[in-house]
Design an enzyme around this catalytic site. Structure first.
Site, PDB file in Angstrom:
ATOM      1  N   LYS A 146      -7.217 -15.964  -0.232  1.00 45.79           N
ATOM      2  CA  LYS A 146      -7.233 -15.146   0.058  1.00 45.79           C
ATOM      3  C   LYS A 146      -9.014 -15.353   0.146  1.00 45.79           C
ATOM      4  CE  LYS A 146      -8.832 -10.421   0.783  1.00 45.79           C
ATOM      5  NZ  LYS A 146      -9.375  -8.837   0.128  1.00 45.79           N
TER       6      LYS A 146
ATOM      7  N   GLY B  19     -14.401  -0.589  -0.198  1.00 40.89           N
ATOM      8  CA  GLY B  19     -14.563   0.289  -1.262  1.00 40.89           C
ATOM      9  C   GLY B  19     -15.569   1.213  -0.723  1.00 40.89           C
TER      10      GLY B  19
ATOM     11  N   ALA C 294     -10.697  -4.074   3.792  1.00 35.31           N
ATOM     12  CA  ALA C 294     -11.763  -3.301   3.429  1.00 35.31           C
ATOM     13  C   ALA C 294     -12.144  -2.085   4.019  1.00 35.31           C
ATOM     14  CB  ALA C 294     -12.348  -4.293   3.812  1.00 35.31           C
ATOM     15  N   GLY C 295     -12.172  -0.960   3.461  1.00 38.31           N
ATOM     16  CA  GLY C 295     -12.973   0.368   4.338  1.00 38.31           C
ATOM     17  C   GLY C 295     -11.660   1.510   3.862  1.00 38.31           C
TER      18      GLY C 295
ATOM     19  N   ASN D  28      -6.890  -1.449  -1.795  1.00 37.90           N
ATOM     20  CA  ASN D  28      -7.254  -1.449  -3.775  1.00 37.90           C
ATOM     21  C   ASN D  28      -7.907  -0.493  -3.830  1.00 37.90           C
ATOM     22  OD1 ASN D  28      -8.430  -4.807  -5.770  1.00 37.90           O
ATOM     23  ND2 ASN D  28      -7.660  -2.353  -6.154  1.00 37.90           N
ATOM     24  N   THR D  29      -9.746  -0.547  -3.853  1.00 40.11           N
ATOM     25  CA  THR D  29     -10.123   0.978  -4.142  1.00 40.11           C
ATOM     26  C   THR D  29      -8.931   2.380  -4.113  1.00 40.11           C
ATOM     27  OG1 THR D  29     -12.015  -0.989  -3.834  1.00 40.11           O
ATOM     28  CG2 THR D  29     -12.332   1.670  -4.387  1.00 40.11           C
TER      29      THR D  29
END
Length: 257
Positions: free
Chosen positions: A96, A157, A184-185, A206-207
């Site tokens: 990645k 994040g 992301a986001g 993830n976050t």
């Protein structure tokens, strides 16, 4: 079934492994999400010294595909070197690719990203590029040898959810045969369902999971939302209308004089 670089993947959810309260919580989140791919930052874990080896061994024991990433890299040479190190550690050509260009938004440096992608693809890597929702950049990445695209829907994040649905919709329409993974986001299961309803192939989280009060339960919630969004797209959703349309037939309705 999702196919990425010739590999059949059973899940449409990819899960990051950073910032979990403990390895046990991470392992339970992976199990509850039913993911088949986890991402690992080589730079982040090796920075912890001896703990890196133990962490990598735990990841291997989860029985999922590992997608190493170049998180934290800010230039072409740094990203390429990190990718090569990751291939040695994890014995995989998957990478990645992240090349960060802005410290505040963590937006990718798309110029360096394309350059690094070309170098890595030429050296046999199977590149998963973290990019923006720009169609021209996407074209350049495909020309560089990428066969998967990972556009953001908001800065890393932020948990803001898809900020530009029109751009994401255009990307899906422009690249109908290319696997597209939103990266992301994403902050809520409803965000994940929304992008899957647009026809995207998968979501990387993830976050939103690691930072939840109960990461394992949140991972399962996201898995269900992603499946629901994918099924809805496949079923063919009703498009918004400008006028009201009665759901109950009016033909044959009784009339009182």
């Amino acid at each position: 079934m999702l196919e990425l670089y010739g590999t059949q993947i059973t899940s449409h959810l990819l899960l990051g492994t950073a910032r979990y309260p403990s390895p046990a919580v991470l392992a339970e989140a992976v199990k509850r999400s039913q993911t088949a791919i986890v991402t690992v930052s080589l730079r982040r874990e090796t920075a912890g010294g001896r703990n890196g080896g133990a962490f990598f061994e735990m990841i291997r024991e989860l029985g999922v595909h590992v997608l190493p990433n170049t998180a934290g890299c800010h230039g072409v040479s740094e990203a390429v070197l990190t990718a090569k190190m990751a291939r040695e550690v994890f014995r995989t050509n998957w990478i990645k690719l992240e090349v960060i260009g802005n410290h505040d938004t963590l937006q990718p440096d798309v110029f360096a990203l394309v350059e690094a992608a070309k170098i890595l693809a030429d050296e046999g890597f199977e590149v998963f590029p973290y990019t923006t929702d720009d169609l021209v950049v996407a074209e350049r990445l495909l020309e560089a040898g990428c066969k998967v695209l990972m556009p953001w829907c908001a800065p890393i994040g932020t948990a803001a959810g898809p900020l530009n649905l029109s751009a994401l919709r255009s990307m899906r329409a422009h690249f109908p045969e290319v696997p597209l993974i939103v990266d992301a986001g994403i902050g809520r299961p409803s965000h994940a369902a929304t992008v899957m309803e647009l026809g995207f192939d998968a979501v990387l989280l993830n976050t939103a999971v690691a930072g939840a009060g109960d990461p394992a339960v949140m991972a399962e919630a996201f898995a269900k939302a992603i499946d629901a969004g994918r099924q809805a797209f496949g079923a063919g959703m009703l498009e918004p209308r400008d006028m009201a349309v009665p759901s109950t037939p009016v033909i044959g309705k009784a009339v009182f004089a």
